[in-house]
Design a protein around this motif. Structure first.
Motif, PDB file in Angstrom:
ATOM      1  N   UNK A 186      24.568  37.751  46.221  1.00  0.00           N
ATOM      2  CA  UNK A 186      25.027  38.900  46.997  1.00  0.00           C
ATOM      3  C   UNK A 186      26.491  39.179  46.704  1.00  0.00           C
ATOM      4  N   UNK A 187      27.272  38.129  46.473  1.00  0.00           N
ATOM      5  CA  UNK A 187      28.687  38.292  46.146  1.00  0.00           C
ATOM      6  C   UNK A 187      28.883  38.488  44.649  1.00  0.00           C
ATOM      7  N   UNK A 188      28.219  37.664  43.837  1.00  0.00           N
ATOM      8  CA  UNK A 188      28.393  37.765  42.389  1.00  0.00           C
ATOM      9  C   UNK A 188      27.956  39.137  41.870  1.00  0.00           C
ATOM     10  N   UNK A 189      26.809  39.631  42.324  1.00  0.00           N
ATOM     11  CA  UNK A 189      26.347  40.945  41.884  1.00  0.00           C
ATOM     12  C   UNK A 189      27.303  42.048  42.320  1.00  0.00           C
ATOM     13  N   UNK A 190      27.873  41.886  43.513  1.00  0.00           N
ATOM     14  CA  UNK A 190      28.773  42.919  44.021  1.00  0.00           C
ATOM     15  C   UNK A 190      30.006  43.062  43.141  1.00  0.00           C
ATOM     16  N   UNK A 191      30.642  41.933  42.811  1.00  0.00           N
ATOM     17  CA  UNK A 191      31.880  42.028  42.047  1.00  0.00           C
ATOM     18  C   UNK A 191      31.603  42.376  40.583  1.00  0.00           C
ATOM     19  N   UNK A 192      30.513  41.851  40.026  1.00  0.00           N
ATOM     20  CA  UNK A 192      30.170  42.210  38.648  1.00  0.00           C
ATOM     21  C   UNK A 192      29.779  43.687  38.563  1.00  0.00           C
TER      22      UNK A 192
ATOM     23  N   UNK B 278      25.040  30.662  35.218  1.00  0.00           N
ATOM     24  CA  UNK B 278      25.628  31.817  35.904  1.00  0.00           C
ATOM     25  C   UNK B 278      27.147  31.850  35.727  1.00  0.00           C
ATOM     26  N   UNK B 279      27.777  30.693  35.541  1.00  0.00           N
ATOM     27  CA  UNK B 279      29.240  30.647  35.459  1.00  0.00           C
ATOM     28  C   UNK B 279      29.812  31.594  34.399  1.00  0.00           C
ATOM     29  N   UNK B 280      29.210  31.699  33.192  1.00  0.00           N
ATOM     30  CA  UNK B 280      29.792  32.615  32.196  1.00  0.00           C
ATOM     31  C   UNK B 280      29.749  34.085  32.581  1.00  0.00           C
ATOM     32  N   UNK B 281      29.058  34.422  33.678  1.00  0.00           N
ATOM     33  CA  UNK B 281      29.049  35.810  34.135  1.00  0.00           C
ATOM     34  C   UNK B 281      30.441  36.263  34.565  1.00  0.00           C
TER      35      UNK B 281
ATOM     36  N   UNK C 273      42.555  43.081  40.256  1.00  0.00           N
ATOM     37  CA  UNK C 273      41.229  43.263  40.829  1.00  0.00           C
ATOM     38  C   UNK C 273      40.156  42.637  39.939  1.00  0.00           C
ATOM     39  N   UNK C 274      40.289  42.795  38.630  1.00  0.00           N
ATOM     40  CA  UNK C 274      39.314  42.216  37.706  1.00  0.00           C
ATOM     41  C   UNK C 274      39.395  40.688  37.688  1.00  0.00           C
ATOM     42  N   UNK C 275      40.603  40.125  37.750  1.00  0.00           N
ATOM     43  CA  UNK C 275      40.719  38.666  37.840  1.00  0.00           C
ATOM     44  C   UNK C 275      40.075  38.160  39.130  1.00  0.00           C
ATOM     45  N   UNK C 276      40.203  38.934  40.207  1.00  0.00           N
ATOM     46  CA  UNK C 276      39.551  38.556  41.453  1.00  0.00           C
ATOM     47  C   UNK C 276      38.036  38.541  41.317  1.00  0.00           C
TER      48      UNK C 276
ATOM     49  N   UNK D 171      33.028  35.027  41.116  1.00  0.00           N
ATOM     50  CA  UNK D 171      31.773  34.566  40.502  1.00  0.00           C
ATOM     51  C   UNK D 171      31.740  33.042  40.442  1.00  0.00           C
ATOM     52  N   UNK D 172      32.842  32.443  40.033  1.00  0.00           N
ATOM     53  CA  UNK D 172      32.907  30.984  39.935  1.00  0.00           C
ATOM     54  C   UNK D 172      32.859  30.335  41.317  1.00  0.00           C
ATOM     55  N   UNK D 173      33.608  30.886  42.260  1.00  0.00           N
ATOM     56  CA  UNK D 173      33.726  30.283  43.584  1.00  0.00           C
ATOM     57  C   UNK D 173      32.414  30.315  44.367  1.00  0.00           C
ATOM     58  N   UNK D 174      31.571  31.334  44.156  1.00  0.00           N
ATOM     59  CA  UNK D 174      30.319  31.388  44.908  1.00  0.00           C
ATOM     60  C   UNK D 174      29.182  30.670  44.188  1.00  0.00           C
ATOM     61  N   UNK D 175      29.347  30.386  42.901  1.00  0.00           N
ATOM     62  CA  UNK D 175      28.299  29.691  42.157  1.00  0.00           C
ATOM     63  C   UNK D 175      28.392  28.181  42.329  1.00  0.00           C
ATOM     64  N   UNK D 176      29.583  27.650  42.356  1.00  0.00           N
ATOM     65  CA  UNK D 176      29.757  26.198  42.436  1.00  0.00           C
ATOM     66  C   UNK D 176      29.069  25.572  43.655  1.00  0.00           C
ATOM     67  N   UNK D 177      29.182  26.137  44.877  1.00  0.00           N
ATOM     68  CA  UNK D 177      28.541  25.493  46.026  1.00  0.00           C
ATOM     69  C   UNK D 177      27.019  25.437  45.946  1.00  0.00           C
TER      70      UNK D 177
END
Length: 432
Positions: free
Chosen positions: A237-243, A299-302, A383-386, A391-397
Motif C-alpha cells: 500500500x505504501x510501496x505502490x503509492x510512492x512508486x 522487492x528492495x530493488x524497486x 521527494x524522489x529520494x523519499x 520502499x526499503x523501510x516498508x519492505x524490511x519489516x
C-alpha cells in the motif's frame, strides 16, 4: 484438482494452456499494448494542455481513487456473478471512457476536470475488472502447473507492456497523445469480445449468501486470518503509492526537463517492461521453494528507479536501473500469484483479490495528488529520494513475519481433507 473444461489440452499446447487460459492471455496482451501507452499519453495530454506536475498528479489520482471506492464491491460481485460477464462489462466501460478521452484530446483543448472525470470512469472499470480477472485466471489452471502457467501469463502480458510502453512513447512524440488513447479504446473493445467466449461451466455454482455485506465480511476473515497476506498488502500500500507517484508524476517531469521528453521516458518504461519479461522468463524455469521469502527480497530493488531519477542519472543508466527493478519485481509477482492460488479457496479468490488490490492502491490517489505539492515544498530530488527510502523501510519489516520466511511451495496436490501444513514446513494463515 481435476482438469476443467476451460483447460482442455490442445495437441500443440502445454497441458495447462487450455481454452480459458489462452483467451485470458490473448485479451490481456491486447489491453496491455494499449494501456501502457495510454499512461504516457495521458500524462503528456495534461502537460500539452498547459498543466503542470500538480495537474498530472490529479489526473493520475482520479484514475486510482475509484479503485479504492469500488474494489471491494467488485470483488464481492465477481464471486457472485459469472466472472467473465463482469470482465466484459468493465472492458466496455473502459472502451467508452478512453474513446471519449481520445476524442476530447483530438478535437480541442481538454480541461482538467474533463480529463479527471474520464480517467475516473476508466478506474471504475478497472475496480470491477481486476478481482474478476484474477479469480478467473486462478480458476483456469491446475494446481501443480500453476506456477509455470502464471509465469508464462506474466511473460506474455509483460511483453505486451514492453511493446506498449515503447510504442506509446514513440507515438506520443510522433502523432500526439490523442491517437494513442484511441488505440487503447480499440484494444478494450477487442479484449472484451475475446473475454465473452470464456467458459465458466467448470466453476461450481455459488451458494446463495446472506447479502453483499456478509460476502465482504467472509472475504475479510479469509484475508485478515493470514498474516503473510495482509502484511505484504500493507507493505505494498505504501510501496505502490510512492512508486506510482514517481512514475506517473515525477518521471514525465524529469523526462521533459532532463532526458529529452516523451520518447526517452517511454524507453525507460520499456526497459522496466523488458526487465519484467526477463523476470517472467526466469520464473518459467526457477521455482523458489520459499515463495514469499524469495519474492519479498526481490522487492528492495524497486527503490532504484526513484533514486536514479533523483540524481538524475544519464538516460542509459536509467534504462539499466529500470530493467533490474522490473526483473526482480516480476519474481515477486509470480511468487505472489502462486502463493494465493495455493492457499486461498477458489470461491473466495475474487474477494481476497479485492482486499489485496484495495490495500495495494488505497494510498495511490493520495500520493499522486500530493506529488506536486511535495515537489514544491522540498524539491523534486528530495521527494524522489523519499520515495526510494520508503520502499526499503516498508519492505524490511515484512521479513519479520514467520510465514513470509517459511511458506513453502507445495510439491504435490492436496485434497480439501488434507491439512494445509501437510507438505509445508509449518501451517500458514492465522499465525504470526
Amino acid at each position: 484438482m481435476t482438469q476443467n473444461p476451460g483447460s482442455a489440452a490442445h495437441p500443440h499446447k502445454p497441458a495447462w494452456a487450455g481454452r480459458n487460459y489462452s483467451l485470458l492471455t490473448a485479451a490481456t496482451v491486447v489491453t496491455g499494448l494499449g494501456a501502457n501507452g495510454s499512461l504516457i499519453a495521458a500524462a503528456f495530454a495534461v502537460l500539452e494542455s498547459g498543466g503542470d506536475g500538480g495537474a498530472v498528479g490529479l489526473v493520475a489520482a482520479a484514475r486510482t481513487l475509484p479503485l479504492v471506492v469500488f474494489l471491494l464491491i467488485g470483488g464481492a460481485l465477481a464471486d457472485r456473478l459469472p466472472r467473465h460477464r463482469v470482465m466484459v462489462a468493465a472492458n466496455a466501460l473502459n472502451c467508452l471512457s478512453q474513446g471519449a478521452f481520445a476524442l476530447l484530446v483530438l478535437t480541442g483543448e481538454p480541461r482538467l476536470w474533463q480529463m479527471m472525470l474520464l480517467t475516473a470512469l476508466g478506474g471504475t472499470g478497472q475496480a470491477f475488472f481486476g478481482p474478476a480477472a484474477e479469480g478467473m485466471l486462478m480458476s483456469s489452471v491446475d494446481g501443480e502447473q500453476a506456477a509455470r502457467a502464471f509465469a508464462f501469463f506474466r511473460l506474455a502480458t509483460q511483453g505486451a507492456a514492453l511493446g506498449g510502453a515503447t510504442l506509446g512513447g514513440v507515438l506520443v512524440a510522433a502523432v500526439g497523445p490523442g491517437w494513442v488513447l484511441a488505440i487503447d479504446a480499440a484494444g478494450f473493445a477487442v479484449a472484451g469480445a475475446l473475454r465473452s467466449f470464456l467458459d465458466v461451466g467448470h466453476i461450481p455454482p455459488r451458494t446463495p449468501g446472506e447479502g453483499m455485506l456478509a460476502d465482504l465480511h467472509e472475504g475479510w476473515r479469509e484475508f485478515i486470518g493470514r498474516p503473510w497476506l495482509w502484511g505484504i498488502v500493507v507493505q505494498f500500500s505504501i510501496a505502490n503509492a510512492v512508486v506510482g507517484a514517481a512514475d506517473s508524476v515525477y518521471g514525465p517531469l524529469v523526462a521533459r526537463d532532463r532526458l529529452g521528453g516523451a520518447g526517452p521516458w517511454g524507453l525507460a518504461l520499456a526497459s522496466f517492461g523488458a526487465g519484467t519479461v526477463a523476470g517472467a522468463l526466469l520464473m518459467t524455469r526457477w521455482k523458489p521453494r520459499r515463495l514469499l521469502l524469495a519474492g519479498t527480497l526481490c522487492v528492495f530493488p524497486l527503490a532504484l528507479p526513484s533514486a536514479a531519477l533523483a540524481v538524475p542519472v544519464p538516460v542509459g543508466v536509467l534504462y539499466v536501473v529500470m530493467f533490474v527493478a522490473g526483473t526482480t519485481v516480476e519474481v515477486f509477482s509470480v511468487s505472489w500469484m502462486t502463493a494465493l492460488h495455493q492457499e486461498i479457496p477458489e470461491d473466495k479468490l475474487s474477494r481476497v483479490s479485492a482486499y489485496d488490490w484495495f490495500g495495494s492502491v488505497s494510498l495511490l490517489p493520495l500520493a499522486t495528488a500530493l506529488a506536486g505539492p511535495a515537489e514544491s515544498a522540498v524539491g523534486r530530488s528530495a521527494a524522489l529520494w523519499g520515495c526510494a527510502a520508503l520502499v526499503v523501510l516498508v519492505t524490511a519489516p515484512v521479513l519479520l513475519l514467520q510465514d513470509v520466511r517459511t511458506l513453502t511451495r507445495r510439491t504435490k496436490q492436496v485434497t480439501d481433507s488434507t491439512p494445509a501444513s501437510a507438505d509445508t514446513e509449518r501451517p500458514v494463515g492465522g499465525l504470526g
